[in-house]
Motif scaffolding. Structure first.
Motif, short mmCIF file in Angstrom:
data_model
loop_
_atom_site.label_atom_id
_atom_site.label_comp_id
_atom_site.label_asym_id
_atom_site.label_seq_id
_atom_site.Cartn_x
_atom_site.Cartn_y
_atom_site.Cartn_z
N TYR A 292 0.84 -1.19 0.00
CA TYR A 292 0.00 0.00 0.00
C TYR A 292 0.88 1.24 0.00
CZ TYR A 292 -3.42 -3.41 1.59
OH TYR A 292 -4.21 -4.51 1.70
N GLU A 293 0.37 2.26 -0.71
CA GLU A 293 1.02 3.56 -0.66
C GLU A 293 -0.03 4.57 -0.17
OE1 GLU A 293 4.08 5.68 -3.53
OE2 GLU A 293 2.02 5.92 -4.24
N ILE A 294 0.37 5.31 0.85
CA ILE A 294 -0.56 6.26 1.47
C ILE A 294 -0.06 7.66 1.20
CG2 ILE A 294 -1.70 6.97 3.60
CD1 ILE A 294 -0.99 4.21 4.74
N GLU A 295 -0.86 8.45 0.48
CA GLU A 295 -0.55 9.86 0.24
C GLU A 295 -1.08 10.66 1.44
OE1 GLU A 295 -1.53 13.44 -2.95
OE2 GLU A 295 -2.32 11.41 -3.27
N ILE A 296 -0.17 11.38 2.08
CA ILE A 296 -0.55 12.11 3.29
C ILE A 296 -1.20 13.42 2.90
CG2 ILE A 296 0.24 12.99 5.51
CD1 ILE A 296 0.66 9.98 5.05
N ASP A 324 7.41 16.25 -4.40
CA ASP A 324 6.71 17.51 -4.69
C ASP A 324 5.98 18.03 -3.44
OD1 ASP A 324 7.55 17.33 -7.33
OD2 ASP A 324 5.76 16.17 -7.91
N ASN A 325 6.72 18.06 -2.34
CA ASN A 325 6.19 18.57 -1.06
C ASN A 325 5.00 17.77 -0.54
OD1 ASN A 325 8.06 20.70 -0.85
ND2 ASN A 325 6.79 22.00 -2.19
N VAL A 326 4.88 16.54 -0.98
CA VAL A 326 3.82 15.66 -0.49
C VAL A 326 4.49 14.43 0.11
CG1 VAL A 326 1.80 14.29 -1.07
CG2 VAL A 326 2.19 16.47 -2.22
N TYR A 327 4.06 14.08 1.32
CA TYR A 327 4.62 12.91 2.00
C TYR A 327 3.85 11.66 1.60
CZ TYR A 327 7.16 16.13 5.02
OH TYR A 327 8.00 17.10 5.50
#
Length: 336
Positions: A292-296, A324-327
Motif C-alpha cells: 500500500y502507498e498512502i498519500e498524506i 513535490d512537497n507531499v509525504y
C-alpha cells in the motif's frame, strides 16, 4: 279627682315597678353571695392563699385579716350587687342615678383587672428578687439584699404603672418621674461600679503590668507559631493531594498507552479496511506492488504511530518519502 284618688292611682302604677325592684335586689343579693362565696372557695382550694402567704402582698392582706381569695370573692359579690342595683334603678326609670351606676358598673371590671395585675405582679416581683438574691449568694457576691430590693422596687413600679393604666388612670406624670428615677439610679450604679473597679484595680494593674505584658507576648507568640504550623500542615496536605492526583493521572495515561500498544500489536484480518478506518480523511490509500502507498493529505492529523506500528507488526516494511512537497508512506510485505 281628689288628692287621695291621685295618690292611689300613682301607688297602683308604682306597685309593679316596686315588685320588679324587689325581685332584682333579692336576686342580686342571693346570686352575689353565692357566686362570691363560690369563687373564694375555689381560689382557696387551688392554693392561691398559700402561694402568696410568704410574699409582701400576702403579709399585707394577713395584717388586714384578709386573704386574696376572700378579697376577690368580695369584689365579685359587690359587682353583682351593683348590677342588681342598676337593674332596679332602670326599672324605676331614675335616669341620673341609672347613668351613674352604669359608669360605676362599667368601670369595675377595669378596677378588678388592675388589682389582679398588682397582685400577680407583686408575686412575680418577690419571686424574681428572691431568685436573684439566691443566685448572687451562691456566687459569693456581696450586697445581695440591696440588689434584691432594687429589683423588687423596679418591678413594683412597672406593675403599679401598668395597673393604673388598665384602671384608666392617667400616669403620664408618674411615667416621667419613673423614667427619670430609673435613669438616675442606673447612672449612679454605673458610676459606683466604675469607681470601685477603677480605684480597686488600679494598684493591682500597676503591680502586674509587666507580667501581664509578658503573658500577652507569650500567648501571641504561641498563637503565631500555632497558626504557622497549621498553615504549613494545610499546605503540605494540599501538595500531597495534588501529587496523588498527578500520580493517578500518569497511571491512567500509562495504562491507556499500554492498552493502545496491545491493540496495535494484534493481527488485523483486513489490512486495507483497517487502514481506511484509522487514516480516514488524513490520507489517500492505493495499492502498490502487493502493498500500500498512502498519500498524506493532512500531516498534522495523520495517525503516524498507529499506521507504522500496525504495519510493522503485520509483516510490512514501512518507509517515508517526499515527492513535490507531499509525504508518502509506502508499505510492502516483508520478504521472508
Amino acid at each position: 279627682m281628689s288628692i287621695i284618688e291621685s295618690i292611689s292611682e300613682y301607688m297602683l302604677a308604682l306597685l309593679p315597678k316596686i315588685g320588679g325592684v324587689a325581685i332584682a335586689l333579692i336576686l342580686g343579693l342571693i346570686f352575689g353571695k353565692l357566686i362570691g362565696k363560690a369563687i373564694a372557695v375555689i381560689l382557696n382550694r387551688f392554693g392561691v392563699d398559700k402561694a402568696i402567704s410568704g410574699s409582701s402582698l400576702g403579709k399585707t392582706l394577713a395584717e388586714a385579716n384578709l386573704t386574696l381569695s376572700s378579697l376577690i370573692g368580695a369584689l365579685v359579690r359587690w359587682f353583682i350587687y351593683l348590677v342588681a342595683l342598676l337593674a332596679a334603678v332602670d326599672i324605676l326609670q331614675v335616669t341620673a342615678f341609672s347613668n351613674f351606676l352604669t359608669m360605676v358598673v362599667e368601670y369595675i371590671p377595669f378596677l378588678i383587672l388592675g388589682l389582679l395585675i398588682i397582685g400577680l405582679g407583686f408575686l412575680f416581683a418577690d419571686f424574681i428578687s428572691k431568685a436573684i438574691v439566691n443566685s448572687l449568694k451562691d456566687a459569693g457576691l456581696p450586697h445581695t439584699k440591696i440588689v434584691g430590693f432594687l429589683v423588687r422596687f423596679f418591678v413594683y413600679l412597672i406593675v403599679v404603672l401598668t395597673a393604673l393604666s388598665v384602671m384608666k388612670i392617667d400616669v403620664t406624670i408618674l411615667n416621667t418621674f419613673a423614667s427619670a428615677m430609673a435613669w438616675g439610679l442606673a447612672i449612679g450604679i454605673a458610676l459606683t461600679i466604675g469607681l470601685a473597679l477603677g480605684l480597686g484595680l488600679k494598684d493591682a494593674i500597676a503591680r502586674n503590668a509587666e507580667s501581664l505584658l509578658k503573658s500577652i507576648g507569650l500567648v501571641t507568640s504561641k498563637l503565631s507559631e500555632e497558626i504557622t504550623t497549621k498553615e504549613l500542615e494545610s499546605e503540605i496536605k494540599r501538595l500531597e493531594s495534588e501529587l496523588n492526583a498527578l500520580k493517578e493521572e500518569k497511571k491512567r495515561e500509562l495504562e491507556q498507552k499500554k492498552a493502545r500498544l496491545e491493540a496495535l500489536s494484534k493481527p488485523v484480518e483486513n489490512v486495507e479496511e483497517f487502514l481506511n478506518k484509522i487514516v480516514g480523511s488524513t490520507g489517500r490509500i492505493t495499492r502498490f506492488y502487493g502493498g500500500y502507498e498512502i498519500e498524506i493529505l493532512d500531516p498534522i492529523s495523520f495517525p503516524w504511530c498507529d499506521v507504522m506500528l500496525t504495519m510493522q507488526n503485520m509483516g510490512y516494511d514501512v518507509w517515508l518519502s517526499k515527492k513535490d512537497n507531499v509525504y508518502y508512506v509506502t508499505c510492502k510485505p516483508r520478504a521472508e
